[in-house]
Design an enzyme around this catalytic site. Structure first.
Site, PDB file in Angstrom:
ATOM      1  N   CYS B  64      65.998  11.047  41.800  1.00  0.00           N
ATOM      2  CA  CYS B  64      67.291  10.343  41.886  1.00  0.00           C
ATOM      3  C   CYS B  64      67.578   9.518  40.640  1.00  0.00           C
ATOM      4  O   CYS B  64      66.764   9.386  39.743  1.00  0.00           O
ATOM      5  CB  CYS B  64      67.303   9.461  43.126  1.00  0.00           C
ATOM      6  SG  CYS B  64      66.089   8.137  43.066  1.00  0.00           S
ATOM      7  N   ALA B  67      65.190   6.744  39.856  1.00  0.00           N
ATOM      8  CA  ALA B  67      63.952   7.221  39.228  1.00  0.00           C
ATOM      9  C   ALA B  67      64.142   7.375  37.725  1.00  0.00           C
ATOM     10  O   ALA B  67      63.255   7.066  36.928  1.00  0.00           O
ATOM     11  CB  ALA B  67      63.511   8.542  39.850  1.00  0.00           C
ATOM     12  N   ARG B  98      53.768   6.913  36.819  1.00  0.00           N
ATOM     13  CA  ARG B  98      54.186   7.807  35.734  1.00  0.00           C
ATOM     14  C   ARG B  98      53.251   7.832  34.515  1.00  0.00           C
ATOM     15  O   ARG B  98      53.533   8.490  33.528  1.00  0.00           O
ATOM     16  CB  ARG B  98      55.618   7.498  35.307  1.00  0.00           C
ATOM     17  CG  ARG B  98      56.638   8.151  36.234  1.00  0.00           C
ATOM     18  CD  ARG B  98      58.054   7.987  35.717  1.00  0.00           C
ATOM     19  NE  ARG B  98      58.212   8.399  34.345  1.00  0.00           N
ATOM     20  CZ  ARG B  98      58.352   9.654  33.931  1.00  0.00           C
ATOM     21  NH1 ARG B  98      58.385  10.627  34.784  1.00  0.00           N
ATOM     22  NH2 ARG B  98      58.488   9.928  32.655  1.00  0.00           N
ATOM     23  N   HIS B 196      69.096   7.875  33.430  1.00  0.00           N
ATOM     24  CA  HIS B 196      68.800   7.708  31.999  1.00  0.00           C
ATOM     25  C   HIS B 196      70.006   7.090  31.301  1.00  0.00           C
ATOM     26  O   HIS B 196      69.878   6.149  30.525  1.00  0.00           O
ATOM     27  CB  HIS B 196      68.498   9.053  31.336  1.00  0.00           C
ATOM     28  CG  HIS B 196      67.390   9.825  31.979  1.00  0.00           C
ATOM     29  ND1 HIS B 196      67.386  11.198  32.015  1.00  0.00           N
ATOM     30  CD2 HIS B 196      66.262   9.429  32.607  1.00  0.00           C
ATOM     31  CE1 HIS B 196      66.286  11.605  32.646  1.00  0.00           C
ATOM     32  NE2 HIS B 196      65.597  10.548  33.014  1.00  0.00           N
TER      33      HIS B 196
END
Lengths: 460, 543
Positions: B64, B67, B98, B196
């Site tokens: 999503c 994230a 991550r 992003h």
């Protein structure tokens, strides 16, 4: 230092959670649904929820974890997710062909007020659910309870949807399992087998998230409680429910809906919780307890008495889920260890009381917290104030273990940096021996690593 | 597994495979998925359907917006408290999962090992969560004394109308530290990609340009879109340091907000992961005149090429000489390992479905080993990442993209680097390329199958058709693929290995492929009695 900002100075917090000792409902619903045969969990929310939950479970089991998502967009968030779920149901049956889709909600779909029951009914009315296929739904808002609550809600949904009393009593006992590993579920079945009781275990993730490598991939592995078995739970003599937080709802549902009475017991971790479980099972199944069970018990007590000197007085900090932590601290206290710090992010007023009931006589200094801001940060601060000899909890404890140089036994969810939990149970008497092996191993490794050369022991 | 196909004379036409994949779908889904599959012909310009909503019910790799924003872009930055405003799960799942490595000096802040959340409860959903958010910020400040706090909105936040930006402004005023919010609710975009963009906007708006630090090096650069998974950034940092280039900041591997604040003092932006970070590169150029170009430090040859391009940009003889010296020395080591590994793996087949740039970058490493990439695709990229940036003007802006703010950036007259703009113009006239990304498809072989947002069903069919020797994807796919007896290399987490960037990274990757492609363990999968005549049981002792 990995956790370089953690100090011993505890400041009361009312809003901020740091390093949680819980996660959210849907992952529990997903795990529970994996324990039903031929079932594909479905997350009614944004893609991220499904992706995160699958990743978390995959890292824990190192096995395929399949689930679908309603892939909400801004539009569905405004206009409701009905269209997404209807389309998802159609696509899932067409493409992935499960027997059952187990839909759970998320904070997103709950906040906008999607009514899963109504949407599933519409799917049925629209002919989107093929003959002989089923869609079960559970409401699992992430802002209520914890991952354990989601597990409980999904279990309740399965029995609510499938279990049925046809007035023909069968000589069978229902076992509702709290959130434990596939190895534990396998062990529960083995114990019931030793007692010659016909049982249905729900859920049953053995042979689902611990499957063999044979060069083929099976989307629906052979394990999992079958739908027929869940249906038959309505005709059982009794239910033995293990762990109040995870299984009480389903037990009550079976009682109310099918008039199958239940006995509420702990997840059988450690000596006395296993004793109670065995007794509950024997009463429910109307069988005597076989000698082989008493022998297993004797073996566990034997190991405890043999190794008592290494356990006595050891201070332990634990975090995790109420259903597994409570019997665990009882086990530790029975062995004269001192569970001085106990933390669970899962709310429930009862927890602290139950924990203190176990602790107050022998470990009156114990600090117990659960629910809001009962997190691993707080527990670490307590440890900074006065250290412990052992940590027991999920993988996130490794940061504390390394910073403080404390032996660490992995237990709970998630365990993402070691293997074994899928295959070696910690429930039952034999599971108790495995727990002891881990605890003693951790404590003795530290003794070996730090003992002065002149007092380095060969035999321990 | 049946015998491998012989691909020495080129890849087979996968048209039939494509048809079989689509045949399973309901009609509308098939129509949509057909656009996301391209049988590649590098000689043609082909269009792929990308950055399009995943169909509900499809088992996708995608995550999503949250994230992408919190997890990917801001996650690797250590001196900021990333406070997640929402129910507990979102913060929990993004907690250290991550593998972004970071190396703070002693005494320097590092909050990356902590998960911060407002842990919203039902009463916060009903009555609003702003008050709790404010309290959480105050408590975080009180306990941890950070210099900055980022607030990340999860799904319910936008729906109940909490204004995280207003809270951020108020708290910034009250506490006197930098506090800013991100409207990165999970549902905002079609994938992580939207997150992003939102992260890029937020950092640019609230951090970049806050510190006009004086120059510290002769050649100052930023590296954008490198997240230090498994220590990749450390390896690149090592090389930059040796050749004498000052790395001002990395977005965002091994990074600090402090370094973002003076990142506008760089002379050059080099973009690794085009998908996740091109926005900042563009905005920095518009505002400060810093040119950018695409680099790739995955693959030894690509690393050498990228380093040379950097040296050419600065046009400094000493720098170029140093770069050549380092390349020569490092390539010797790389070649020794490649020579040893290549004969063992040459001709093997790989496929990769991951990320927004990795599925392209890693093809270079495979090519260096003579491993053939038969099929590839991204999880959350856009058309330009497949077809090249020249298609950007032709990309249809749909409703999902319109949701994401496109910042209007104006030239900063005072700080704008006219010298760099002139340098760029001069170099461009000489044929030097800026703002360049040609995408994945031109680099792939004819008849390779390019698939965007590949899903579980298509994965099964791909394995069945190609029988790859190695499949590259992420954790959710790993054990599915391996059950087929096909090893899977995670290109998000590197399977807890790495670094794979630059020269040492290439060596590590070659060795990893030697292990994965050379091992005999997969031959243990079949039981010895599988192909034997059945052993018949008997009830008597003698028989």
């Amino acid at each position: 230092m990995l956790l370089r900002h953690t100090t011993s100075e505890v400041k009361e917090r009312k809003a901020l959670t740091v390093n949680p000792a819980k996660t959210c409902q849907p992952v529990g619903a997903m795990y529970a649904a994996l324990g039903v045969h031929g079932c594909l969990p479905h997350s009614h929310g944004s893609q991220g929820c499904c992706s995160y939950h699958r990743s978390a479970l995959t890292r824990h089991y190192k096995e395929p974890v399949m689930a679908a998502t309603s892939s909400f967009t801004e539009g569905s968030s405004v206009f409701g997710g009905q269209a997404n779920l209807l389309q998802a149901i159609d696509n899932i049956f067409t493409i992935y062909d499960p027997d059952i889709i187990a839909v759970h909600s998320t904070c997103l779909s709950e906040t906008i007020g999607d009514d899963l029951g109504q949407i599933v009914k519409k799917a049925l009315d629209d002919g989107k659910i093929p003959e002989g296929k089923f869609v079960v739904q559970a409401s699992t808002p992430s802002y209520v309870g914890s991952h354990v609550t989601g597990y409980a809600n999904m279990l309740e949904a399965f029995v609510k949807y499938f279990s049925y009393n046809t007035n023909e009593k069968i000589r069978q006992v229902n076992m509702l399992s709290g959130w434990v590993e596939p190895s534990d579920m396998r062990e529960l079945k083995r114990i019931a087998g030793l007692m010659k009781i016909k049982t249905v275990l729900l859920p049953d993730t053995s042979d689902v998230v611990d499957t063999p490598m044979d060069g083929t991939y099976k989307m629906y592995p052979k394990g999992g409680t079958t739908r027929e078995e869940i249906v038959s739970m309505g005709n059982s003599m009794k239910t033995v429910a293990m762990g109040e937080w995870a299984t009480q709802k389903a037990a009550i549902m079976l009682d109310n809906k099918c008039k199958v009475p239940f006995s509420m017991t702990d997840v059988p971790i450690g000596l006395r919780a296993t004793d109670r479980f065995i007794q509950a099972l024997s009463t429910a199944g109307k069988v005597s307890i076989p000698e082989c069970i008493s022998e297993e018990r004797g073996k566990l007590v034997d190991v405890i008495t043999d190794m008592h000197q290494y356990l006595y007085g050891k201070r332990v900090a634990l975090w995790g889920d109420p259903d597994t932590i409570l019997p665990l601290i009882e086990f530790l206290v029975d062995m004269d260890m001192k569970p001085v710090y106990v933390v669970s992010g899962t709310p429930g007023k009862k927890f602290s009381k139950l924990a203190m009931d176990i602790l107050e006589e022998k470990v009156p200094e114990a600090k117990v917290r659960n629910g809001a801001s009962a997190d691993m940060f707080l527990m670490h601060q307590w440890i900074k104030e006065e250290p412990v000899d052992l940590l027991i909890g999920n993988t996130y404890g490794k940061y504390i273990a390394r910073d403080e140089g404390i032996p660490f036994v992995r237990s709970g969810f998630p365990i993402i940096d070691r293997i074994g939990h899928s295959y070696f149970p910690t429930v039952g008497y034999m599971g108790g021996i495995r727990l002891l092996e881990s605890i003693l191993g951790a404590i003795m490794d530290k003794i070996d690593a730090t003992a002065p050369e002149e007092s380095f022991e060969l035999v321990m | 597994m049946p015998n491998k196909k012989d691909y020495t004379n080129g890849l087979p036409d996968p048209s039939q495979l494509k048809e079989e994949m689509l045949a399973k779908y309901p009609r509308k889904v098939a129509k949509k998925r057909a656009k996301a599959m391209v049988i590649n012909d590098p000689a043609e310009s082909q269009e792929i359907g990308a950055n399009i909503r995943t169909v509900p019910g499809i088992i996708t790799q995608r995550g999503c917006t949250y994230a992408g924003c919190k997890g990917v872009v801001l996650g690797p930055t250590r001196d900021i408290i990333n406070l997640v405003h929402g129910p507990i799960g979102c913060s929990f799942y993004a907690w250290l999962t991550r593998r972004n490595q970071t190396k703070p000096t002693e005494g320097e802040p590092n909050f990356m090992t902590y998960a911060f959340s407002t842990d919203m409860q039902d009463e916060n959903i009903v009555f609003g969560g702003e008050a709790k958010l404010k309290d959480a910020i105050r408590e975080a400040f009180d306990i941890f004394k950070p210099k900055s706090i980022g607030i990340f909105s999860t799904c319910p936040v936008g729906l109940i109308g909490d204004d995280v930006h207003a809270v951020a402004r108020e708290m910034k005023e009250e506490l006197g530290i930098n506090i800013f919010g991100f409207s990165c609710e999970g549902y905002r975009g079609v994938s992580q990609s939207a997150g992003h963009h939102i992260a890029n906007n937020g950092i640019f708006k609230h951090v970049v340009g806050n510190d006009d630090r004086p120059r510290t090096g002769k050649f100052q650069v930023n590296l954008l879109g490198e997240y230090n998974i498994g220590g990749d950034a450390f390896e690149i940092e090592r090389i930059f340091e040796e050749v004498g280039v000052t790395l001002i900041s990395t977005y965002s591997g091994n990074s600090t907000v402090e370094s973002f604040a003076y990142s506008h003092t760089a002379d050059l932006n080099m973009v690794m992961c085009h998908r996740s970070i091109n926005y900042i590169a563009e905005m920095m150029e518009e505002k400060y005149g810093i040119p950018w170009f695409k680099v790739n430090f995955i693959g030894a040859e690509s690393t050498a090429k990228s380093l040379r391009k950097m040296a050419d940009y600065f046009g400094d003889k000493e720098l170029s000489a140093k770069v050549e010296e380092v390349i020569a020395r490092e390539m010797l080591k790389v070649k020794a390992v490649a020579d040893a590994v290549k004969p063992k793996v040459e001709g093997k087949l790989a496929m990769m479905f991951v990320g927004g740039s990795r599925a392209h970058h890693y093809q270079d490493l495979f090519t260096e080993l003579g491993v053939r990439v038969v099929s590839a695709g991204y999880e959350f990229a856009h058309r330009d990442d497949y077809e090249g940036r020249e298609v950007i003007p032709n990309i249809k802006i749909d409703a999902d993209t319109r949701n994401i703010e496109d910042l209007v950036v104006e030239k900063d007259e005072e700080k704008y680097r006219n010298d760099l703009a002139e340098k760029k113009a001069k170099l461009q006239a000489e044929g030097y390329e800026f703002e360049d990304y040609k995408g994945m498809m031109p680099d792939m072989q004819k008849n390779s199958l390019v698939i965007d947002d590949v899903n579980h069903w298509e994965t099964e069919k791909l394995i069945e058709f190609y029988k790859p020797d190695v499949f590259c994807a992420g954790i959710k796919e790993k054990y599915v693929v391996q059950k087929y007896g096909v090893p899977l290399k995670q290109l998000h987490s590197y399977d807890y290995g790495g670094p794979y960037a630059a020269f040492e990274g290439a060596i590590n990757f070659y060795k990893e492929m030697e292990r994965m492609l050379g091992t005999d363990i997969w031959k243990l999968v079949d039981t010895p009695w599988k192909h034997e005549p059945e052993i018949v049981g008997s009830v008597t002792v003698d028989a």
